[in-house]
Design a protein around this motif. Sequence first.
Motif, PDB file in Angstrom:
ATOM      1  N   ASP A   6      30.501 -25.871  19.979  1.00  0.00           N
ATOM      2  CA  ASP A   6      31.137 -26.998  19.291  1.00  0.00           C
ATOM      3  C   ASP A   6      31.622 -26.602  17.902  1.00  0.00           C
ATOM      4  OD1 ASP A   6      30.651 -28.601  21.458  1.00  0.00           O
ATOM      5  OD2 ASP A   6      28.927 -29.630  20.594  1.00  0.00           O
ATOM      6  N   ALA A   7      30.733 -25.988  17.121  1.00  0.00           N
ATOM      7  CA  ALA A   7      31.071 -25.656  15.731  1.00  0.00           C
ATOM      8  C   ALA A   7      32.210 -24.643  15.659  1.00  0.00           C
ATOM      9  CB  ALA A   7      29.835 -25.117  15.004  1.00  0.00           C
ATOM     10  N   VAL A   8      32.083 -23.555  16.399  1.00  0.00           N
ATOM     11  CA  VAL A   8      33.115 -22.512  16.372  1.00  0.00           C
ATOM     12  C   VAL A   8      34.415 -23.056  16.970  1.00  0.00           C
ATOM     13  CG1 VAL A   8      33.761 -20.232  17.250  1.00  0.00           C
ATOM     14  CG2 VAL A   8      31.453 -20.613  16.378  1.00  0.00           C
ATOM     15  N   GLY A   9      34.298 -23.808  18.051  1.00  0.00           N
ATOM     16  CA  GLY A   9      35.483 -24.382  18.683  1.00  0.00           C
ATOM     17  C   GLY A   9      36.263 -25.278  17.737  1.00  0.00           C
ATOM     18  N   LEU A  10      35.560 -26.142  17.007  1.00  0.00           N
ATOM     19  CA  LEU A  10      36.224 -27.040  16.061  1.00  0.00           C
ATOM     20  C   LEU A  10      36.947 -26.275  14.968  1.00  0.00           C
ATOM     21  CD1 LEU A  10      33.601 -29.914  15.648  1.00  0.00           C
ATOM     22  CD2 LEU A  10      35.939 -30.121  16.521  1.00  0.00           C
ATOM     23  N   ILE A  11      36.291 -25.264  14.428  1.00  0.00           N
ATOM     24  CA  ILE A  11      36.901 -24.492  13.341  1.00  0.00           C
ATOM     25  C   ILE A  11      38.128 -23.721  13.846  1.00  0.00           C
ATOM     26  CG2 ILE A  11      36.520 -22.526  11.785  1.00  0.00           C
ATOM     27  CD1 ILE A  11      33.634 -23.733  11.449  1.00  0.00           C
ATOM     28  N   LEU A  50      29.865  -9.031  16.205  1.00  0.00           N
ATOM     29  CA  LEU A  50      29.533  -9.957  15.138  1.00  0.00           C
ATOM     30  C   LEU A  50      28.086 -10.385  15.291  1.00  0.00           C
ATOM     31  CD1 LEU A  50      30.746 -11.473  12.725  1.00  0.00           C
ATOM     32  CD2 LEU A  50      31.399 -13.289  14.304  1.00  0.00           C
ATOM     33  N   GLU A  51      27.330 -10.247  14.220  1.00  0.00           N
ATOM     34  CA  GLU A  51      25.910 -10.602  14.244  1.00  0.00           C
ATOM     35  C   GLU A  51      25.719 -12.055  13.832  1.00  0.00           C
ATOM     36  OE1 GLU A  51      21.887  -9.448  11.767  1.00  0.00           O
ATOM     37  OE2 GLU A  51      23.600  -8.088  11.685  1.00  0.00           O
ATOM     38  N   MET A  92      31.940 -18.020   8.950  1.00  0.00           N
ATOM     39  CA  MET A  92      33.165 -18.326   9.690  1.00  0.00           C
ATOM     40  C   MET A  92      34.344 -17.492   9.184  1.00  0.00           C
ATOM     41  SD  MET A  92      32.461 -20.131  12.224  1.00  0.00           S
ATOM     42  CE  MET A  92      34.149 -20.209  12.792  1.00  0.00           C
ATOM     43  N   ASP A  93      34.373 -17.215   7.889  1.00  0.00           N
ATOM     44  CA  ASP A  93      35.459 -16.393   7.346  1.00  0.00           C
ATOM     45  C   ASP A  93      35.474 -15.007   7.989  1.00  0.00           C
ATOM     46  OD1 ASP A  93      36.112 -18.486   5.735  1.00  0.00           O
ATOM     47  OD2 ASP A  93      35.326 -17.615   3.891  1.00  0.00           O
ATOM     48  N   LEU A 104      36.778 -15.390  11.589  1.00  0.00           N
ATOM     49  CA  LEU A 104      38.229 -15.598  11.584  1.00  0.00           C
ATOM     50  C   LEU A 104      38.975 -14.303  11.276  1.00  0.00           C
ATOM     51  CD1 LEU A 104      38.382 -19.072   9.809  1.00  0.00           C
ATOM     52  CD2 LEU A 104      38.838 -18.591  12.231  1.00  0.00           C
ATOM     53  N   GLN A 105      38.435 -13.499  10.371  1.00  0.00           N
ATOM     54  CA  GLN A 105      39.068 -12.217  10.029  1.00  0.00           C
ATOM     55  C   GLN A 105      39.038 -11.268  11.222  1.00  0.00           C
ATOM     56  OE1 GLN A 105      40.706 -11.569   6.978  1.00  0.00           O
ATOM     57  NE2 GLN A 105      41.503 -10.016   8.349  1.00  0.00           N
ATOM     58  N   LYS A 106      37.901 -11.220  11.915  1.00  0.00           N
ATOM     59  CA  LYS A 106      37.793 -10.343  13.085  1.00  0.00           C
ATOM     60  C   LYS A 106      38.763 -10.777  14.180  1.00  0.00           C
ATOM     61  CE  LYS A 106      33.058  -8.725  12.389  1.00  0.00           C
ATOM     62  NZ  LYS A 106      33.147  -7.283  12.613  1.00  0.00           N
ATOM     63  N   ILE A 107      38.876 -12.086  14.379  1.00  0.00           N
ATOM     64  CA  ILE A 107      39.810 -12.604  15.390  1.00  0.00           C
ATOM     65  C   ILE A 107      41.241 -12.231  15.017  1.00  0.00           C
ATOM     66  CG2 ILE A 107      40.838 -14.735  16.296  1.00  0.00           C
ATOM     67  CD1 ILE A 107      37.990 -15.946  16.219  1.00  0.00           C
TER      68      ILE A 107
END
Length: 123
Positions: A18-23, A102-103, A108-109, A112-115
């Motif tokens: 939920d959290a990662v999906g929303l961001i 990713l550990e 989130m930053d 997002l950078q890795k993505i």
Amino acid sequence: MTKTKRIMIADDDPGILDAVGLILEFEGYEVHSTLNGSAILSMASEFPDLLLLDIWMSGADGRDICKKLKQDPATCNIPVVLISASKDIERSALDAGADDFLEKPFEMDVLLQKIENQLKKTG
């Protein structure tokens, strides 16, 4: 206008999905998620542009899923970022063919950078 990038998240923790999906949706990505990592292997022809895959999921090891995806010509070019709460397995994640690791817990930053880095490589 560029096509919206699709990201598939597989994690057996609904809170993380939920959290990662929303961001990620807020950042403009199209997000699909599953609590069942094995479901990724039976994806239809709708492959995502990037996979976020937890290593420890009930009934599935993200490293095994990653290996299978990387051995299949249809999915071998999809970037895979493996995620785990165990920092000691980064080496085995990369050995399984992951494009990045990713550990948990993570910022989130950083995610997002890795993505962004992986999506730049694939165009």
